[in-house]
Design a protein around this motif. Sequence first.
Motif, mmCIF file in Angstrom:
data_model
loop_
_atom_site.group_PDB
_atom_site.id
_atom_site.type_symbol
_atom_site.label_atom_id
_atom_site.label_comp_id
_atom_site.label_asym_id
_atom_site.label_seq_id
_atom_site.Cartn_x
_atom_site.Cartn_y
_atom_site.Cartn_z
ATOM 1 N N GLN A 135 -76.935 111.790 8.587
ATOM 2 C CA GLN A 135 -75.688 111.870 7.851
ATOM 3 C C GLN A 135 -74.637 111.123 8.646
ATOM 4 O OE1 GLN A 135 -75.176 116.131 7.596
ATOM 5 N NE2 GLN A 135 -73.876 116.171 9.414
ATOM 6 N N TYR A 136 -73.615 110.603 7.941
ATOM 7 C CA TYR A 136 -72.639 109.798 8.667
ATOM 8 C C TYR A 136 -71.262 109.871 8.027
ATOM 9 C CZ TYR A 136 -73.357 106.197 5.052
ATOM 10 O OH TYR A 136 -73.433 105.512 3.863
ATOM 11 N N MET A 137 -70.267 109.524 8.843
ATOM 12 C CA MET A 137 -68.882 109.413 8.407
ATOM 13 C C MET A 137 -68.292 108.123 8.963
ATOM 14 S SD MET A 137 -67.417 111.794 6.491
ATOM 15 C CE MET A 137 -65.685 111.761 6.927
ATOM 16 N N GLU A 138 -67.388 107.521 8.229
ATOM 17 C CA GLU A 138 -66.670 106.356 8.736
ATOM 18 C C GLU A 138 -65.751 106.790 9.874
ATOM 19 O OE1 GLU A 138 -66.425 103.991 4.448
ATOM 20 O OE2 GLU A 138 -64.605 104.754 5.398
ATOM 21 N N GLY A 139 -65.770 106.016 10.960
ATOM 22 C CA GLY A 139 -64.887 106.321 12.077
ATOM 23 C C GLY A 139 -65.639 106.619 13.355
ATOM 24 N N ASN A 140 -64.881 106.777 14.427
ATOM 25 C CA ASN A 140 -65.416 106.947 15.775
ATOM 26 C C ASN A 140 -65.047 108.329 16.297
ATOM 27 O OD1 ASN A 140 -66.038 106.859 18.489
ATOM 28 N ND2 ASN A 140 -65.037 104.912 18.890
ATOM 29 N N ALA A 141 -66.040 109.185 16.480
ATOM 30 C CA ALA A 141 -65.782 110.539 16.967
ATOM 31 C C ALA A 141 -65.314 110.551 18.411
ATOM 32 C CB ALA A 141 -67.038 111.398 16.814
#
Length: 284
Positions: free
Chosen positions: A112-118
């Motif tokens: 699973q993924y999200m746009e952006g840098n954690a």
Amino acid sequence: MTSLQQYNCNVRWYSISMKYFLILFFLSSLSLVAQEQPIKIYDRKTDDAIKVYADNDELFPFTLTLKIDYQGLVPKEKLPDYIVLPGNSKKFLLAELKIPENTSWKISYGFQYMEGNADAIHDDDFVYQLPFAIGNSFPLTQGYNGPSTHQGINALDFTMAVGEDIVAARGGTVVKIKEDSNRGCPSSRCLDDGNFVRILHDDGTMAEYYHLQKNGALVNPGDVVKQGQLIGKSGDTGFASGPHLHFLVFKTDGVKQITIKTKFKYESNRIGFLKVGEIYTAFK
């Protein structure tokens, strides 16, 4: 903004007695959609290992969570809680599992993924420039965690006519634009019709400038822009009840978007957070 995306991936078996590989693909709606996504997850077998890689076709990073189930394999190292996949990356190594000699094995994985840098750490003392031309003044009509469309979101709405100059509140690299829409309405059915410019900052956060007019992006992906540089023209596309600029800065924790409160220079010598109902004039 892109919501959390989650997919199942390939399953592989290897049996010593059968002497061949069998690869099964889950032809469900999820895996079919996954093939169209900007992130591609895949594996390659070497003589003694299975390596799991990722490709990212976008210029900005994604934060992804990878889950691997396996039998008969030995992970080279423990999987982290999340992995930041850099922008424009090919064959980025996510995991490696060793294949012991004379051993049958099985592997399956999903992500699973999200746009952006954690891993992005915002400098809360950084001073942003108001996102419109020097000398221009506009009212702030909705602020952080506003009562309407900003509930739970640290975003700002400046009411302005169509065609006003929009500038970069902070310098960075343009990583995504949309400018082909001429549709706007006060309903979520127009949510995907909003034109915008997205800029990646040097600390890993990103800013977005929404509701631009059609053909209103004056920069291209890959352009490096300075604070105060002209980047677009205001409009009323997307989920909008009228012409305005929607501005936000964000990162992710890998599961959800994290929007960030930002300080601005809003008079010749004043710096701070903006208040709803006030009219602000841009200063350099």
